[in-house]
Design a protein around this motif. Structure first.
Motif, PDB file in Angstrom:
ATOM      1  N   MET A  57       0.809  -1.222   0.000  1.00 20.04           N
ATOM      2  CA  MET A  57       0.000   0.000   0.000  1.00 20.04           C
ATOM      3  C   MET A  57       0.839   1.268   0.000  1.00 20.04           C
ATOM      4  SD  MET A  57      -1.526   0.250   3.866  1.00 20.04           S
ATOM      5  CE  MET A  57      -0.437   0.386   5.295  1.00 20.04           C
ATOM      6  N   PHE A  58       2.048   1.211   0.548  1.00 18.75           N
ATOM      7  CA  PHE A  58       2.898   2.394   0.550  1.00 18.75           C
ATOM      8  C   PHE A  58       3.459   2.694  -0.843  1.00 18.75           C
ATOM      9  CE2 PHE A  58       2.946   1.502   5.107  1.00 18.75           C
ATOM     10  CZ  PHE A  58       2.841   2.775   5.640  1.00 18.75           C
ATOM     11  N   PHE A  59       3.230   1.779  -1.778  1.00 15.30           N
ATOM     12  CA  PHE A  59       3.712   1.942  -3.143  1.00 15.30           C
ATOM     13  C   PHE A  59       2.545   2.079  -4.125  1.00 15.30           C
ATOM     14  CE2 PHE A  59       6.963   0.019  -0.622  1.00 15.30           C
ATOM     15  CZ  PHE A  59       8.155   0.563  -1.083  1.00 15.30           C
ATOM     16  N   LEU A  60       1.357   2.364  -3.586  1.00 15.64           N
ATOM     17  CA  LEU A  60       0.177   2.621  -4.401  1.00 15.64           C
ATOM     18  C   LEU A  60      -0.225   4.079  -4.266  1.00 15.64           C
ATOM     19  CD1 LEU A  60      -2.036  -0.452  -3.379  1.00 15.64           C
ATOM     20  CD2 LEU A  60      -0.607  -0.269  -5.417  1.00 15.64           C
ATOM     21  N   SER A  61      -0.742   4.657  -5.340  1.00 15.59           N
ATOM     22  CA  SER A  61      -1.315   5.997  -5.245  1.00 15.59           C
ATOM     23  C   SER A  61      -2.642   5.912  -4.502  1.00 15.59           C
ATOM     24  CB  SER A  61      -1.540   6.580  -6.641  1.00 15.59           C
ATOM     25  OG  SER A  61      -2.563   5.847  -7.318  1.00 15.59           O
ATOM     26  N   ASP A  62      -3.154   7.058  -4.062  1.00 16.88           N
ATOM     27  CA  ASP A  62      -4.460   7.062  -3.410  1.00 16.88           C
ATOM     28  C   ASP A  62      -5.532   6.494  -4.338  1.00 16.88           C
ATOM     29  OD1 ASP A  62      -3.314   8.177  -1.190  1.00 16.88           O
ATOM     30  OD2 ASP A  62      -4.344  10.110  -1.324  1.00 16.88           O
ATOM     31  N   GLU A  63      -5.454   6.840  -5.599  1.00 11.96           N
ATOM     32  CA  GLU A  63      -6.441   6.338  -6.567  1.00 11.96           C
ATOM     33  C   GLU A  63      -6.355   4.825  -6.689  1.00 11.96           C
ATOM     34  OE1 GLU A  63      -7.671   6.885 -11.300  1.00 11.96           O
ATOM     35  OE2 GLU A  63      -6.002   8.023 -10.441  1.00 11.96           O
ATOM     36  N   GLU A  64      -5.136   4.293  -6.776  1.00 10.98           N
ATOM     37  CA  GLU A  64      -4.966   2.841  -6.877  1.00 10.98           C
ATOM     38  C   GLU A  64      -5.447   2.143  -5.609  1.00 10.98           C
ATOM     39  OE1 GLU A  64      -1.087   2.018  -9.654  1.00 10.98           O
ATOM     40  OE2 GLU A  64      -0.741   2.955  -7.704  1.00 10.98           O
ATOM     41  N   SER A  65      -5.162   2.745  -4.453  1.00  7.43           N
ATOM     42  CA  SER A  65      -5.583   2.162  -3.180  1.00  7.43           C
ATOM     43  C   SER A  65      -7.088   1.987  -3.129  1.00  7.43           C
ATOM     44  CB  SER A  65      -5.123   3.033  -2.007  1.00  7.43           C
ATOM     45  OG  SER A  65      -3.753   2.856  -1.740  1.00  7.43           O
ATOM     46  N   LEU A  66      -7.801   3.025  -3.504  1.00  8.09           N
ATOM     47  CA  LEU A  66      -9.258   2.961  -3.461  1.00  8.09           C
ATOM     48  C   LEU A  66      -9.804   1.987  -4.490  1.00  8.09           C
ATOM     49  CD1 LEU A  66     -10.104   6.734  -2.932  1.00  8.09           C
ATOM     50  CD2 LEU A  66     -10.197   4.896  -1.247  1.00  8.09           C
ATOM     51  N   LYS A  67      -9.207   1.965  -5.672  1.00  5.72           N
ATOM     52  CA  LYS A  67      -9.654   1.029  -6.707  1.00  5.72           C
ATOM     53  C   LYS A  67      -9.431  -0.405  -6.248  1.00  5.72           C
ATOM     54  CE  LYS A  67      -9.299   0.174 -11.689  1.00  5.72           C
ATOM     55  NZ  LYS A  67      -8.629   0.570 -12.959  1.00  5.72           N
ATOM     56  N   LEU A  68      -8.286  -0.657  -5.598  1.00  4.94           N
ATOM     57  CA  LEU A  68      -7.981  -1.989  -5.090  1.00  4.94           C
ATOM     58  C   LEU A  68      -8.987  -2.404  -4.016  1.00  4.94           C
ATOM     59  CD1 LEU A  68      -6.045  -4.443  -4.841  1.00  4.94           C
ATOM     60  CD2 LEU A  68      -4.767  -3.095  -3.145  1.00  4.94           C
ATOM     61  N   THR A  69      -9.248  -1.511  -3.062  1.00  8.51           N
ATOM     62  CA  THR A  69     -10.169  -1.838  -1.981  1.00  8.51           C
ATOM     63  C   THR A  69     -11.575  -2.092  -2.501  1.00  8.51           C
ATOM     64  OG1 THR A  69      -8.865  -0.545  -0.401  1.00  8.51           O
ATOM     65  CG2 THR A  69     -11.152  -1.010   0.191  1.00  8.51           C
ATOM     66  N   ARG A  70     -12.049  -1.231  -3.409  1.00  6.46           N
ATOM     67  CA  ARG A  70     -13.395  -1.423  -3.973  1.00  6.46           C
ATOM     68  C   ARG A  70     -13.494  -2.749  -4.720  1.00  6.46           C
ATOM     69  NH1 ARG A  70     -12.819   4.048  -5.870  1.00  6.46           N
ATOM     70  NH2 ARG A  70     -13.842   5.524  -4.462  1.00  6.46           N
ATOM     71  N   PHE A  71     -12.434  -3.075  -5.463  1.00  5.44           N
ATOM     72  CA  PHE A  71     -12.445  -4.321  -6.228  1.00  5.44           C
ATOM     73  C   PHE A  71     -12.577  -5.519  -5.295  1.00  5.44           C
ATOM     74  CE2 PHE A  71     -10.583  -8.018  -8.217  1.00  5.44           C
ATOM     75  CZ  PHE A  71     -11.057  -7.974  -9.514  1.00  5.44           C
ATOM     76  N   VAL A  72     -11.803  -5.525  -4.212  1.00  6.80           N
ATOM     77  CA  VAL A  72     -11.859  -6.644  -3.269  1.00  6.80           C
ATOM     78  C   VAL A  72     -13.244  -6.758  -2.662  1.00  6.80           C
ATOM     79  CG1 VAL A  72     -10.968  -7.566  -1.105  1.00  6.80           C
ATOM     80  CG2 VAL A  72      -9.386  -6.576  -2.773  1.00  6.80           C
TER      81      VAL A  72
END
Length: 325
Positions: A57-72
């Protein structure tokens, strides 16, 4: 203390810290992620911890973080509860934005990172003040957790902070990384009767922590053999002799984490067909990781299968499956 919300009692058992598979160009590999999620759930895990350190997560952008969480959350579709972090920012205002955005993804609980609450030279009083302030920023519709993440530095919670979180009625999940059974026993007493559940990240102290009143496991080794941790957390009381043998194996097997994690876990996931590759934003694949690590992981898994057969755990699981039909 008394629990304020009986609906939070499901924060027990095994909660894998999820890996993030990447493509060769280091974009998130969504197809591999689907296979990983199905594999976790097929092993019987009780919940998932998405967008954590193992997720890079420290290597993800905020946008990627949210996209990842929503996907899961969307792909899990209610099969198990999902907690998630993405709490990586430095400024309190940015941190509040991250936590609020994660809360809107449909997670069960939003997980704060303890080292984001105070720098290494700041006092526990400062941490507690910021913990309380950020708690007010998180929507009431979701629970809150804390993860004592070791990166970029490990910040353990004080007894005062644990007690405050337990008494607040807002906190459901503590991913404990103290690796100290006396501390775990003390914390179990502090949270007893509240909604705050302790998920131990340390295999070596897991069984003793369950005996002490802690609630489960949330560690990296659930990326190798989650079903064994599920069996231990569900059966240690009923079959203590088997639990002791299994705990001894899991304690030794957990040394695998030192073999350039998360690459060793991604290599294993590739071998069993879940991941298309072992690409990582945190480790160069052509770096320290080598074939001897792959061989060691295979031997560790093979020994786990022998332990499972020796204890008759596979037969027990099949009997339970048939009985539930």
């Amino acid at each position: 203390m008394t629990a304020t919300n009986g609906a939070q009692d499901h924060h027990t058992g095994v909660w894998p810290v999820m890996l993030t598979p990447f493509t060769e160009n280091l974009e998130i590999d969504w197809a591999s992620l689907e296979r990983l999620i199905d594999w976790y759930i097929g092993a019987g895990v009780h919940g998932l911890f998405a967008n954590c350190q193992s997720s890079e997560m420290f290597f993800l952008s905020d946008e990627e973080s949210l996209k990842l969480t929503r996907f899961v959350v969307d792909y899990v579709d209610g099969r198990v509860p999902v907690v998630a972090s993405g709490h990586t920012a430095v400024s309190p205002a940015h941190q509040a934005e991250q936590l609020q955005a994660t809360a809107e993804c449909g997670v069960d609980s939003v997980i704060m990172i303890s080292n984001r609450l105070a720098s290494s030279d700041e006092s526990d009083a400062v941490l507690l003040e910021r913990l309380a302030a950020l708690t007010e920023k998180v929507p009431q519709k979701v629970g809150i957790g804390v993860y004592e993440c070791p990166y970029p530095y490990k910040r353990l919670l004080s007894d005062e902070a644990v007690s405050w979180a337990a008494a607040s009625g807002r906190f459901t999940f503590l991913k404990d990384t103290c690796c100290n059974i006396e501390t775990l026993r003390r914390r179990a007493n502090l949270v007893e009767g509240t909604d705050l559940h302790i998920a131990n990240a340390n295999a070596q102290t897991l069984l003793e922590s369950l005996k002490a009143g802690c609630h489960g496991y949330s560690g990296v080794m659930a990326n190798f053999h989650p079903a064994l941790y599920v069996w231990l957390t569900e059966n240690w009381k009923a079959e203590p002799e088997k639990a002791e043998v299994l705990s001894n194996y899991l304690s030794v097997a957990a040394m695998t984490e030192s073999m350039d994690y998360p690459l060793c876990a991604k290599d294993y996931q590739k071998e069993i067909g879940n991941f298309a590759g072992m690409y990582s934003r945190t480790r160069p694949i052509n770096g320290y990781f080598g074939n001897h690590f792959s061989s060691t992981v295979r031997q560790m898994i093979s020994l786990g299968e022998e332990v499972t057969a020796f204890l008759g755990l596979a037969e027990e699981k099949e009997e339970m499956r048939l009985a539930a039909r």
